[in-house]
Scaffold this motif. Structure first.
Motif, PDB file in Angstrom:
ATOM      1  N   MET A   1       0.835  -1.192   0.000  1.00  0.00           N
ATOM      2  CA  MET A   1       0.000   0.000   0.000  1.00  0.00           C
ATOM      3  C   MET A   1       0.877   1.251   0.000  1.00  0.00           C
ATOM      4  O   MET A   1       1.866   1.323   0.714  1.00  0.00           O
ATOM      5  CB  MET A   1      -0.909  -0.015   1.233  1.00  0.00           C
ATOM      6  N   ARG A   2       0.509   2.211  -0.770  1.00  0.00           N
ATOM      7  CA  ARG A   2       1.252   3.452  -0.929  1.00  0.00           C
ATOM      8  C   ARG A   2       0.509   4.577  -0.231  1.00  0.00           C
ATOM      9  O   ARG A   2      -0.686   4.754  -0.436  1.00  0.00           O
ATOM     10  CB  ARG A   2       1.374   3.718  -2.426  1.00  0.00           C
ATOM     11  N   GLN A   3       1.245   5.330   0.596  1.00  0.00           N
ATOM     12  CA  GLN A   3       0.636   6.452   1.324  1.00  0.00           C
ATOM     13  C   GLN A   3       1.402   7.732   1.012  1.00  0.00           C
ATOM     14  O   GLN A   3       2.619   7.801   1.185  1.00  0.00           O
ATOM     15  CB  GLN A   3       0.699   6.171   2.829  1.00  0.00           C
ATOM     16  N   ILE A   4       0.695   8.745   0.548  1.00  0.00           N
ATOM     17  CA  ILE A   4       1.302  10.042   0.261  1.00  0.00           C
ATOM     18  C   ILE A   4       1.467  10.805   1.573  1.00  0.00           C
ATOM     19  O   ILE A   4       0.550  10.853   2.389  1.00  0.00           O
ATOM     20  CB  ILE A   4       0.431  10.862  -0.717  1.00  0.00           C
ATOM     21  N   VAL A   5       2.627  11.393   1.770  1.00  0.00           N
ATOM     22  CA  VAL A   5       2.923  12.172   2.968  1.00  0.00           C
ATOM     23  C   VAL A   5       3.078  13.625   2.550  1.00  0.00           C
ATOM     24  O   VAL A   5       3.778  13.925   1.575  1.00  0.00           O
ATOM     25  CB  VAL A   5       4.228  11.688   3.637  1.00  0.00           C
ATOM     26  N   SER A   6       2.412  14.526   3.289  1.00  0.00           N
ATOM     27  CA  SER A   6       2.599  15.942   2.996  1.00  0.00           C
ATOM     28  C   SER A   6       2.490  16.752   4.278  1.00  0.00           C
ATOM     29  O   SER A   6       1.831  16.352   5.229  1.00  0.00           O
ATOM     30  CB  SER A   6       1.589  16.437   1.959  1.00  0.00           C
ATOM     31  N   THR A   7       3.174  17.872   4.283  1.00  0.00           N
ATOM     32  CA  THR A   7       3.137  18.805   5.395  1.00  0.00           C
ATOM     33  C   THR A   7       3.286  20.216   4.842  1.00  0.00           C
ATOM     34  O   THR A   7       4.060  20.429   3.891  1.00  0.00           O
ATOM     35  CB  THR A   7       4.263  18.514   6.417  1.00  0.00           C
TER      36      THR A   7
ATOM     37  N   ALA B   1       6.770  13.090   0.147  1.00  0.00           N
ATOM     38  CA  ALA B   1       7.253  11.749   0.463  1.00  0.00           C
ATOM     39  C   ALA B   1       6.151  10.745   0.167  1.00  0.00           C
ATOM     40  O   ALA B   1       4.971  11.080   0.125  1.00  0.00           O
ATOM     41  CB  ALA B   1       7.673  11.645   1.927  1.00  0.00           C
ATOM     42  N   VAL B   2       6.575   9.507  -0.018  1.00  0.00           N
ATOM     43  CA  VAL B   2       5.659   8.389  -0.177  1.00  0.00           C
ATOM     44  C   VAL B   2       6.133   7.278   0.744  1.00  0.00           C
ATOM     45  O   VAL B   2       7.328   6.947   0.760  1.00  0.00           O
ATOM     46  CB  VAL B   2       5.621   7.880  -1.643  1.00  0.00           C
ATOM     47  N   LYS B   3       5.204   6.735   1.540  1.00  0.00           N
ATOM     48  CA  LYS B   3       5.480   5.570   2.386  1.00  0.00           C
ATOM     49  C   LYS B   3       4.973   4.341   1.658  1.00  0.00           C
ATOM     50  O   LYS B   3       3.855   4.330   1.159  1.00  0.00           O
ATOM     51  CB  LYS B   3       4.746   5.670   3.725  1.00  0.00           C
ATOM     52  N   ALA B   4       5.820   3.308   1.607  1.00  0.00           N
ATOM     53  CA  ALA B   4       5.426   2.056   0.957  1.00  0.00           C
ATOM     54  C   ALA B   4       6.283   0.921   1.511  1.00  0.00           C
ATOM     55  O   ALA B   4       7.516   1.025   1.533  1.00  0.00           O
ATOM     56  CB  ALA B   4       5.600   2.159  -0.555  1.00  0.00           C
TER      57      ALA B   4
ATOM     58  N   GLY C   1       7.167  -0.225   4.425  1.00  0.00           N
ATOM     59  CA  GLY C   1       8.140   0.032   5.481  1.00  0.00           C
ATOM     60  C   GLY C   1       9.197   1.054   5.120  1.00  0.00           C
ATOM     61  O   GLY C   1      10.079   1.345   5.921  1.00  0.00           O
ATOM     62  N   LEU C   2       9.134   1.589   3.919  1.00  0.00           N
ATOM     63  CA  LEU C   2      10.100   2.602   3.485  1.00  0.00           C
ATOM     64  C   LEU C   2       9.412   3.945   3.315  1.00  0.00           C
ATOM     65  O   LEU C   2       8.237   4.022   2.966  1.00  0.00           O
ATOM     66  CB  LEU C   2      10.748   2.198   2.161  1.00  0.00           C
ATOM     67  N   VAL C   3      10.171   4.998   3.570  1.00  0.00           N
ATOM     68  CA  VAL C   3       9.714   6.366   3.315  1.00  0.00           C
ATOM     69  C   VAL C   3      10.675   6.969   2.301  1.00  0.00           C
ATOM     70  O   VAL C   3      11.884   7.035   2.553  1.00  0.00           O
ATOM     71  CB  VAL C   3       9.710   7.222   4.605  1.00  0.00           C
ATOM     72  N   TYR C   4      10.139   7.360   1.160  1.00  0.00           N
ATOM     73  CA  TYR C   4      10.931   7.979   0.100  1.00  0.00           C
ATOM     74  C   TYR C   4      10.649   9.470   0.114  1.00  0.00           C
ATOM     75  O   TYR C   4       9.527   9.895  -0.186  1.00  0.00           O
ATOM     76  CB  TYR C   4      10.543   7.403  -1.261  1.00  0.00           C
ATOM     77  N   VAL C   5      11.649  10.267   0.474  1.00  0.00           N
ATOM     78  CA  VAL C   5      11.500  11.719   0.527  1.00  0.00           C
ATOM     79  C   VAL C   5      12.013  12.306  -0.779  1.00  0.00           C
ATOM     80  O   VAL C   5      13.144  12.022  -1.192  1.00  0.00           O
ATOM     81  CB  VAL C   5      12.268  12.324   1.729  1.00  0.00           C
ATOM     82  N   SER C   6      11.202  13.131  -1.417  1.00  0.00           N
ATOM     83  CA  SER C   6      11.605  13.785  -2.667  1.00  0.00           C
ATOM     84  C   SER C   6      12.796  14.704  -2.451  1.00  0.00           C
ATOM     85  O   SER C   6      13.067  15.139  -1.332  1.00  0.00           O
ATOM     86  CB  SER C   6      10.449  14.626  -3.218  1.00  0.00           C
ATOM     87  N   GLY C   7      13.470  15.037  -3.531  1.00  0.00           N
ATOM     88  CA  GLY C   7      14.556  16.007  -3.462  1.00  0.00           C
ATOM     89  C   GLY C   7      14.011  17.360  -3.029  1.00  0.00           C
ATOM     90  O   GLY C   7      13.130  17.911  -3.682  1.00  0.00           O
ATOM     91  N   LEU C   8      14.522  17.852  -1.908  1.00  0.00           N
ATOM     92  CA  LEU C   8      14.069  19.135  -1.372  1.00  0.00           C
ATOM     93  C   LEU C   8      15.227  20.119  -1.350  1.00  0.00           C
ATOM     94  O   LEU C   8      16.362  19.751  -1.057  1.00  0.00           O
ATOM     95  CB  LEU C   8      13.503  18.947   0.050  1.00  0.00           C
ATOM     96  N   VAL C   9      14.912  21.356  -1.647  1.00  0.00           N
ATOM     97  CA  VAL C   9      15.928  22.408  -1.705  1.00  0.00           C
ATOM     98  C   VAL C   9      15.932  23.199  -0.408  1.00  0.00           C
ATOM     99  O   VAL C   9      15.119  22.963   0.488  1.00  0.00           O
ATOM    100  CB  VAL C   9      15.695  23.323  -2.924  1.00  0.00           C
ATOM    101  N   GLY C  10      16.824  24.166  -0.324  1.00  0.00           N
ATOM    102  CA  GLY C  10      16.983  24.967   0.886  1.00  0.00           C
ATOM    103  C   GLY C  10      16.030  26.142   0.980  1.00  0.00           C
ATOM    104  O   GLY C  10      16.430  27.235   1.374  1.00  0.00           O
TER     105      GLY C  10
END
Length: 125
Positions: free
Chosen positions: A1-7, A19-22, A24-33
């Motif tokens: 199951m895929r869960q979209i994470v946002s804040t 990010a996407v949780k799937a 047991g893993l959390v994949y965080v997108s490339g984020l800038v400063g």
């Protein structure tokens, strides 16, 4: 199951999930400063932007119920490879013991004012 994470406390775009949780893993997108409180880049130096990009990643990880210690991989993209030493100087303060795996490469697109983009993968079980 895929869960979209946002804040709302980290940079976002309609073009990607923070990010996407799937599995047991959390994949965080490339984020800038980008500092979302000001809407501007955190500063003009690689240290300023690395610090903020890592803080943004931490914020997204927290929204995904993941801890800093759960990070297993970090990907760093630099606009200018000459910023490698400056990025490492700030990066080392965030991962002083048992750092995750990491890769560093050149950012392949031109984004005005952006010196670094950082992505992560965390394992939460």
């Amino acid at each position: 199951m895929r869960q979209i994470v946002s804040t709302p406390d980290a940079p976002s775009s309609p073009l990607y999930s923070q990010a996407v949780k799937a599995g047991g893993l959390v994949y965080v997108s490339g984020l800038v400063g980008l500092d979302v409180t000001t809407g501007s880049m955190a500063g003009p130096t690689i240290g300023d932007q690395t610090r903020q990009a890592l803080a943004n990643c931490r914020t997204v990880l927290q929204a995904a119920d993941a801890a800093w210690e759960d990070i297993v991989e970090v990907g760093v993209l630099l606009t200018d490879p000459a910023d490698f030493a400056g990025m490492n100087e700030e990066y080392a303060t965030w991962f002083s013991a048992s750092p995750p795996t990491r890769y560093v490469a050149k950012l392949g697109v031109e984004l005005p004012g952006v010196l670094v983009s950082i992505r992560m993968t965390a394992f939460v079980g």
